[in-house]
Structure formats: C-alpha cells, structure tokens
Motif scaffolding. Sequence first.
Motif, PDB file in Angstrom:
ATOM      1  N   PRO A  84       0.831  -1.208   0.000  1.00 53.53           N
ATOM      2  CA  PRO A  84       0.000   0.000   0.000  1.00 53.53           C
ATOM      3  C   PRO A  84       0.865   1.257   0.000  1.00 53.53           C
ATOM      4  N   PRO A  85       0.249   2.432  -0.192  1.00 52.45           N
ATOM      5  CA  PRO A  85       1.033   3.669  -0.230  1.00 52.45           C
ATOM      6  C   PRO A  85       1.862   3.860   1.041  1.00 52.45           C
ATOM      7  N   SER A  86       3.084   4.360   0.849  1.00 54.62           N
ATOM      8  CA  SER A  86       3.965   4.634   1.989  1.00 54.62           C
ATOM      9  C   SER A  86       3.938   6.094   2.407  1.00 54.62           C
ATOM     10  N   LEU A  87       3.508   7.005   1.504  1.00 52.46           N
ATOM     11  CA  LEU A  87       3.649   8.442   1.727  1.00 52.46           C
ATOM     12  C   LEU A  87       2.297   9.105   1.968  1.00 52.46           C
ATOM     13  N   TYR A  88       2.220   9.856   3.072  1.00 54.14           N
ATOM     14  CA  TYR A  88       1.003  10.577   3.455  1.00 54.14           C
ATOM     15  C   TYR A  88       1.396  12.025   3.715  1.00 54.14           C
ATOM     16  N   ILE A  89       0.736  12.964   3.033  1.00 49.30           N
ATOM     17  CA  ILE A  89       1.258  14.332   2.941  1.00 49.30           C
ATOM     18  C   ILE A  89       0.191  15.359   3.280  1.00 49.30           C
ATOM     19  N   ASP A  90       0.631  16.433   3.948  1.00 46.79           N
ATOM     20  CA  ASP A  90      -0.232  17.562   4.254  1.00 46.79           C
ATOM     21  C   ASP A  90       0.593  18.839   4.143  1.00 46.79           C
ATOM     22  N   LEU A  91      -0.023  19.923   3.693  1.00 54.36           N
ATOM     23  CA  LEU A  91       0.647  21.207   3.524  1.00 54.36           C
ATOM     24  C   LEU A  91       0.049  22.242   4.459  1.00 54.36           C
ATOM     25  N   GLU A  92       0.898  23.173   4.901  1.00 55.20           N
ATOM     26  CA  GLU A  92       0.445  24.274   5.744  1.00 55.20           C
ATOM     27  C   GLU A  92       0.997  25.586   5.199  1.00 55.20           C
ATOM     28  N   GLY A  93       0.218  26.662   5.376  1.00 59.37           N
ATOM     29  CA  GLY A  93       0.665  27.981   4.955  1.00 59.37           C
ATOM     30  C   GLY A  93      -0.355  29.032   5.329  1.00 59.37           C
ATOM     31  N   LEU A  94      -0.033  30.251   5.023  1.00 54.80           N
ATOM     32  CA  LEU A  94      -0.940  31.368   5.269  1.00 54.80           C
ATOM     33  C   LEU A  94      -1.821  31.531   4.046  1.00 54.80           C
ATOM     34  N   ASN A  95      -3.141  31.262   4.213  1.00 52.42           N
ATOM     35  CA  ASN A  95      -4.071  31.273   3.086  1.00 52.42           C
ATOM     36  C   ASN A  95      -3.548  30.344   1.993  1.00 52.42           C
ATOM     37  N   LEU A  96      -3.324  29.091   2.354  1.00 51.54           N
ATOM     38  CA  LEU A  96      -2.712  28.108   1.459  1.00 51.54           C
ATOM     39  C   LEU A  96      -3.474  28.029   0.137  1.00 51.54           C
ATOM     40  N   SER A  97      -2.848  28.537  -0.911  1.00 49.27           N
ATOM     41  CA  SER A  97      -3.445  28.592  -2.241  1.00 49.27           C
ATOM     42  C   SER A  97      -2.538  29.435  -3.121  1.00 49.27           C
ATOM     43  N   ARG A  98      -2.981  29.705  -4.326  1.00 46.31           N
ATOM     44  CA  ARG A  98      -2.229  30.586  -5.230  1.00 46.31           C
ATOM     45  C   ARG A  98      -2.167  32.012  -4.696  1.00 46.31           C
ATOM     46  N   TYR A  99      -3.106  32.355  -3.812  1.00 44.82           N
ATOM     47  CA  TYR A  99      -3.176  33.706  -3.277  1.00 44.82           C
ATOM     48  C   TYR A  99      -2.415  33.866  -1.963  1.00 44.82           C
ATOM     49  N   GLY A 100      -1.916  32.765  -1.410  1.00 44.41           N
ATOM     50  CA  GLY A 100      -1.239  32.817  -0.124  1.00 44.41           C
ATOM     51  C   GLY A 100       0.171  32.273  -0.202  1.00 44.41           C
ATOM     52  N   THR A 101       0.577  31.609   0.864  1.00 43.55           N
ATOM     53  CA  THR A 101       1.944  31.083   0.948  1.00 43.55           C
ATOM     54  C   THR A 101       1.921  29.610   1.323  1.00 43.55           C
ATOM     55  N   LEU A 102       3.022  28.945   1.006  1.00 41.67           N
ATOM     56  CA  LEU A 102       3.260  27.570   1.437  1.00 41.67           C
ATOM     57  C   LEU A 102       4.440  27.593   2.393  1.00 41.67           C
ATOM     58  N   SER A 103       4.211  27.169   3.632  1.00 41.12           N
ATOM     59  CA  SER A 103       5.231  27.247   4.667  1.00 41.12           C
ATOM     60  C   SER A 103       5.873  25.910   4.998  1.00 41.12           C
ATOM     61  N   LEU A 104       5.063  24.870   5.101  1.00 38.82           N
ATOM     62  CA  LEU A 104       5.538  23.565   5.557  1.00 38.82           C
ATOM     63  C   LEU A 104       4.892  22.447   4.750  1.00 38.82           C
ATOM     64  N   ILE A 105       5.649  21.416   4.522  1.00 43.09           N
ATOM     65  CA  ILE A 105       5.092  20.157   4.019  1.00 43.09           C
ATOM     66  C   ILE A 105       5.368  19.088   5.066  1.00 43.09           C
TER      67      ILE A 105
END
Length: 281
Positions: free
Chosen positions: A31-52
């Motif tokens: 089964p899949p080994s990788l499970y992922i979530d992203l965090e940021g300020l207004n996470l989207s094209r209009y905001g920022t990506l801070s952490l994966i």
Amino acid sequence: MSGPNVNTIFVSTASELSTMLISIAMQPTSPPSLYIDLEGLNLSRYGTLSLITLLIAPTSTVYIIDIHIMGVSAFTTPASTSAISHTNSSTTLQSILESATIPKVFFDVRNDSDALFAHYHINLQGIQDLQLMQLATCSSGNRRTVNGLTRCIEKDLQLPQAQFVSWKNVKDTVAKLFDQHSTLGRGVFNERPLRDIVKKYCVQDVLHMPQLWRTYNRRMTEFWREMVERATTGRIQESQSANYEPHGRHKVLGPWTNTEIAREEKGWNERRKRGIKLEVN
C-alpha cells in the motif's frame, strides 16, 4: 501507529532533505507509503506555502519540510547517490510529487495542488485523495457533501474519547494561534523555531491517514476506485485552472450527483461486460 512511536524530523537543509529522499526511495508503493499535508498562510495561489508534512508509514517517520526557509530548493535538491547505490541522482521532492508510479495520499488535495502548481510549478500525479475515498464509501449513500478530516477521524476511526479530545484540542489551539497571527499578516507556520504545539499539529494531521486509507480502501468496490481516481485527477486539473476558487461554500460539495452516479454505474457495468475500463482523463 501512535504518536509516541513516531520519529519526527524537521528538515531545513539540503543534506537533511537528501537523507529524507533516500529514505523515500527505499519504500514500497503498495500500500502507499507516503502521506502528505501542507500548511501555509491562506494556502493557495493567493497565499503562501510554509511547511510540508510527510509521513513515511513503514518507518513511522514524519518529516516536517521547511518550505518557508528553503523555498524552491526544497523541491530541486537531489538525493545523495553516495549513500545508496540504487538512488537516482535525479530524484528530488518535485520528481516524487510528480511521479505517477509513487502513490501519495492527501486529504482534499485541491488547495495543496493549487499552491504547489502556482508557486513552484509542480504538477501532482499519483495522488490518492482520502476525502474522496471516504465519500465513495459512505454507508448512508448520501454523497452530496464531503467530510473534513476531523469528522472522518471521529466517525471512522473510533479513537478512544480521551485521545480524540486531545487531538481536537491541538487542532483548536493552533487554529486560534493561526487566526491571531494572520490578522497581523504572518502565520504561526512561519515562526522559527517552530512552536512545539505547531509541530504536534503538523504530525497529528498525517498520523491517522494510513488507518483511514486502510478503512476506506477495504470498503471500495472497483467501480468506486475508478470513480475516485477520475475525480482526484479532476480536482488536480481544476486546481490548476485559471478560474479556480480556493475558498467558498462550493468546496463542501462532492463531485457526483446521484443521477451522475447512476449513469456512470450503468455505463461501467456495460463496459465491464465488454472488458473496457473507465477512462481517467
């Protein structure tokens, strides 16, 4: 998999990232080994990506990757080939995210995909969306609206009450911190050093995803596997379109109406009789 047994590693340098990539290259894909979530300020094209946040389930290791500090180099730094002979020198975080043969599990991939594509030109492939898997397997048959991660964990994992309350308290605490900092134009995900409560928040968001995947995977029929695969691809394509809206009430709507489901199921049964698979565009 429980919190105390998880090894958490904060990744903010090229050497740390290279070591992580080597570990990923050694993992099974089924089964899949990788499970992922992203965090940021207004996470989207209009905001920022801070952490994966990336959980490698077979090793019970969570990597928190510092995109705020590393920027584009987090995606382009290659794995070191000196430590393990079969590691490809072209293996990067970007190549893993864009690989159709390495499955990656997200919960509602839309805004994650939007941010990755808009800011770093990453075209996600090989994605399995837990939110859609849950919708496909809901016992009530009502697929009009999707559930959030909190609801899925509460409803489908049946954690001990004390454990769920603790999980929810961390979510609520960081949400309040996030709201307070966002009004000042910054986010708690960009603070360095990262607060312990924020690290815990990141870790626990991916911690239960393997169990959710197993729960939904057991319940899915072949018809719904193909429907989810096609809807996941549709979500990614939508998130990359010029008119994608990352926020709004429309986000709670599922991708299928009952009429569409009935039509697709009829067509799928007919195609199955002729040995033709449902196409994923």
